[in-house]
Design an enzyme around this catalytic site. Structure first.
Site, PDB file in Angstrom:
ATOM      1  N   CYS A 141      -4.453  10.731   1.546  1.00 36.15           N
ATOM      2  CA  CYS A 141      -3.570   9.563   1.445  1.00 36.15           C
ATOM      3  C   CYS A 141      -2.128   9.890   1.073  1.00 36.15           C
ATOM      4  O   CYS A 141      -1.207   9.558   1.822  1.00 36.15           O
ATOM      5  CB  CYS A 141      -4.130   8.585   0.426  1.00 36.15           C
TER       6      CYS A 141
ATOM      7  N   ALA B  29       0.995  17.398 -14.467  1.00 39.41           N
ATOM      8  CA  ALA B  29       1.615  18.408 -13.610  1.00 39.41           C
ATOM      9  C   ALA B  29       0.509  19.310 -13.077  1.00 39.41           C
ATOM     10  O   ALA B  29      -0.558  19.433 -13.668  1.00 39.41           O
ATOM     11  CB  ALA B  29       2.619  19.213 -14.425  1.00 39.41           C
ATOM     12  N   GLY B  30       0.749  19.923 -11.944  1.00 37.63           N
ATOM     13  CA  GLY B  30      -0.286  20.777 -11.360  1.00 37.63           C
ATOM     14  C   GLY B  30       0.275  21.583 -10.207  1.00 37.63           C
ATOM     15  O   GLY B  30       1.413  22.068 -10.270  1.00 37.63           O
TER      16      GLY B  30
ATOM     17  N   LEU C 291       0.361  11.440 -14.822  1.00 36.49           N
ATOM     18  CA  LEU C 291       1.494  12.221 -15.320  1.00 36.49           C
ATOM     19  C   LEU C 291       1.109  13.690 -15.443  1.00 36.49           C
ATOM     20  O   LEU C 291       1.746  14.424 -16.189  1.00 36.49           O
ATOM     21  CB  LEU C 291       1.932  11.696 -16.697  1.00 36.49           C
TER      22      LEU C 291
ATOM     23  N   LYS D 297       0.831  -1.208   0.000  1.00 41.75           N
ATOM     24  CA  LYS D 297       0.000   0.000   0.000  1.00 41.75           C
ATOM     25  C   LYS D 297       0.870   1.265   0.000  1.00 41.75           C
ATOM     26  O   LYS D 297       0.657   2.193  -0.774  1.00 41.75           O
ATOM     27  CB  LYS D 297      -0.933  -0.016   1.214  1.00 41.75           C
TER      28      LYS D 297
HETATM   29  C1  UDX Z   1      -5.097   7.965  -3.702  1.00 42.10           C
HETATM   30  C2  UDX Z   1      -4.761   6.683  -4.480  1.00 42.10           C
HETATM   31  O1  UDX Z   1      -4.938   6.908  -5.877  1.00 42.10           O
HETATM   32  C3  UDX Z   1      -5.619   5.537  -3.999  1.00 42.10           C
HETATM   33  O2  UDX Z   1      -5.246   4.346  -4.665  1.00 42.10           O
HETATM   34  C4  UDX Z   1      -5.403   5.387  -2.489  1.00 42.10           C
HETATM   35  O3  UDX Z   1      -6.139   4.340  -1.971  1.00 42.10           O
HETATM   36  C5  UDX Z   1      -5.742   6.682  -1.783  1.00 42.10           C
HETATM   37  O4  UDX Z   1      -4.946   7.734  -2.327  1.00 42.10           O
HETATM   38  P1  UDX Z   1      -6.993   9.834  -3.775  1.00 42.10           P
HETATM   39  O5  UDX Z   1      -6.268  10.486  -2.631  1.00 42.10           O
HETATM   40  O6  UDX Z   1      -8.472   9.706  -3.693  1.00 42.10           O
HETATM   41  O7  UDX Z   1      -6.436   8.355  -4.007  1.00 42.10           O
HETATM   42  O8  UDX Z   1      -6.685  10.697  -5.071  1.00 42.10           O
HETATM   43  P2  UDX Z   1      -5.915  10.550  -6.454  1.00 42.10           P
HETATM   44  O9  UDX Z   1      -6.875  10.578  -7.564  1.00 42.10           O
HETATM   45  O10 UDX Z   1      -4.961   9.435  -6.420  1.00 42.10           O
HETATM   46  O11 UDX Z   1      -5.121  11.944  -6.466  1.00 42.10           O
HETATM   47  C6  UDX Z   1      -4.191  12.291  -5.431  1.00 42.10           C
HETATM   48  C7  UDX Z   1      -3.602  13.650  -5.658  1.00 42.10           C
HETATM   49  O12 UDX Z   1      -2.700  13.631  -6.751  1.00 42.10           O
HETATM   50  C8  UDX Z   1      -4.609  14.757  -5.978  1.00 42.10           C
HETATM   51  O13 UDX Z   1      -4.238  15.911  -5.262  1.00 42.10           O
HETATM   52  C9  UDX Z   1      -4.452  14.986  -7.464  1.00 42.10           C
HETATM   53  O14 UDX Z   1      -4.762  16.305  -7.858  1.00 42.10           O
HETATM   54  C10 UDX Z   1      -2.971  14.695  -7.641  1.00 42.10           C
HETATM   55  N1  UDX Z   1      -2.629  14.272  -9.007  1.00 42.10           N
HETATM   56  C11 UDX Z   1      -3.080  13.075  -9.488  1.00 42.10           C
HETATM   57  C12 UDX Z   1      -1.808  15.071  -9.795  1.00 42.10           C
HETATM   58  O15 UDX Z   1      -1.386  16.164  -9.384  1.00 42.10           O
HETATM   59  N2  UDX Z   1      -1.467  14.623 -11.041  1.00 42.10           N
HETATM   60  C13 UDX Z   1      -1.891  13.437 -11.543  1.00 42.10           C
HETATM   61  O16 UDX Z   1      -1.514  13.127 -12.684  1.00 42.10           O
HETATM   62  C14 UDX Z   1      -2.738  12.638 -10.743  1.00 42.10           C
END
Ligand code: UDX
Length: 436
Positions: A261, A253-254, A251, A205
């Protein structure tokens, strides 16, 4: 199968409801009396697309129950899921007091073989700790199984019902059979239930979330490089994502990853490495890159106004840490609002779901819109912080006429550069050319 789920937070509720959906009889337990009463009355305490329908259906068909009484919930249950909070303690390590407390209470009550499943994200070695706590209280046989959740907020129901994989950590043969039976209906399309030992499962995890966070921090650094050398991160993303070894997803960027999590899990894995006298160098960089990335958009704004944003008024679109959720935990919006206000600016914000939660934290330090467009009046610029679909194809004429100046800072790269040039905007996004 009779199941008990201890803890009705986000993970517990999704797990309980989705397990009931395939015909199991599920009882969810929580110590919060008010919350349990509300759920009994059919009120779902969280926002998660698709969950409400399943929640109501399973309650009305008598497969999903709620109680504050642990003993009655677990009496006939074969499997007991622990979906309890594991917040970061003062030192960054996960606080296991809820999980171990529940394990102790369960051990005092059980009278026959039970499978105790840790669903919460817990450090390696937790299954052994749970076992030790229980062994001190009972001589009844039980198995302690690690079964981490990989649910993404916003698509959690789909993730649960059709998982890419299910990871189950156990060396107990009886528990293995029960877990295989339980998850059978969810992996009909052939996705694997991967059995392993408890420690590997616990680490899986952390490794999954840390790897994904690493991908994001890496792309955020590529974006920063793009800005320096005049490249476009969207093109680079497509160029590398087409390589199957890299993959198209995660992938983007932001303005940094947030949520309940990634920040917590990356920190906890780094902490666990430290406790094992291992310097996990990549993780430390992933975290520091993310801290810096949260500041990127505000720095762009300040630079545009030559360092002085006192008296400026900004419209904010999006407050949740990502779309399709009302969750603002570790949301970049929190940092950005604080910075803008500290620098003497005023803010009016809109988010389709997260405004009540943001109000609970920042209160009336900012104003709130009823829709995206009424935030724009008198605004010197628009800042986009969450990529809700609603913001992807705005009415650009309305945007132009409502804003005081046609200035957009986009932390999520929602718009085509050509479109923004055509509409006459100054448009500053992440890892792409500034236009206008
Ligand atoms: C995440 C994991 O994906 C999931 O498997 C785990 O169980 C819990 O944590 P979650 O926190 O709901 O899920 O969101 P997720 O969609 O994974 O996005 C996490 C963060 O990454 C967000 O702030 C999102 O904006 C950011 N992100 C995601 C990016 O900046 N770029 C991306 O390409 C993808």
């Amino acid at each position: 199968m009779k199941i008990a789920v201890v803890g009705t937070g986000y993970v517990g509720l999704v797990t309980g409801t989705c397990l009931a959906e395939t015909g199991n009889d599920v009882t969810c337990v929580d110590i919060n009396v008010q919350k349990v009463e509300k759920m009994k009355a059919g009120e779902l305490p969280i926002y998660e697309p698709g969950l409400e329908q399943l929640f109501h259906r399973n309650i009305s068909q008598g497969r999903l129950h709620f109680t504050t009484d642990l003993a009655s919930a677990i009496a006939d249950a074969k499997i007991i899921f622990l979906a309890l909070p594991t917040p970061p303690g003062g030192d960054g390590a996960a606080d296991l007091s809820y999980v171990l407390g529940a394990a102790k209470d369960i051990a005092k009550i059980i009278t026959d073989y039970k499978v105790i499943v840790t669903k919460s994200t817990v450090p390696v070695g937790t299954a052994d700790k749970v076992r030790a706590v229980m062994a001190a209280e009972t001589t009844i046989e039980y198995a302690v199984v690690s079964n981490p959740e990989f649910l993404r907020e916003g698509v959690a129901v789909e993730d649960f019902m059709k998982p890419d994989r299910v990871v189950v950590g156990t060396t107990d043969e009886r528990a293995r059979k029960l877990m295989a039976e339980l998850y059978g209906p969810y992996v009909r399309q052939g996705n694997p239930v991967i059995f392993m030992d408890e420690r590997s499962s616990e680490l899986t995890k952390y490794a999954a979330n840390s790897f994904l966070a690493t991908k994001i921090s890496f792309m955020n650094e590529i974006a920063n490089m793009c800005e320096l050398v005049g490249a476009d991160v969207d093109m680079v993303r497509r160029g590398i994502g087409a390589d199957e070894r890299i993959g198209k997803r995660f992938l983007f960027a932001g303005i940094g990853y947030g949520g309940s999590c990634f920040p917590k899990d990356v920190q906890a894995l780094a902490k666990s490495a430290e406790e094992n006298n291992y310097d996990f160098k990549i993780l430390n960089s992933v975290m520091s890159v993310n801290e810096i990335q949260k500041k990127v958009l505000v720095e762009k704004v300040k630079k545009y106004y030559n360092g002085d944003i006192k008296g400026k008024h900004f419209a904010l679109w999006g407050l949740a840490f990502k779309p399709e959720t009302d969750d603002i935990r570790e949301a970049p919006a929190l940092y950005i609002i604080d910075e803008l206000i500290a620098a003497g600016a005023t803010v009016k914000a809109f988010d389709p779901e997260a405004m009540p939660n943001i109000k609970g934290v920042v209160g009336d330090k900012i104003a709130y819109g009823n829709n995206p467009y009424d935030t724009l009046e008198n605004a010197d610029a628009l800042l986009i912080l969450t990529e809700w679909s609603l913001f992807r194809t705005p009415d650009f004429d309305k945007l132009s006429s409502a804003l005081k100046a046609k200035v957009v800072f986009d932390g999520r790269n929602l718009y085509d550069l050509e479109k923004m040039i055509d509409c006459g905007f100054y448009y500053n996004s992440i890892g792409r050319k500034v236009v206008g």
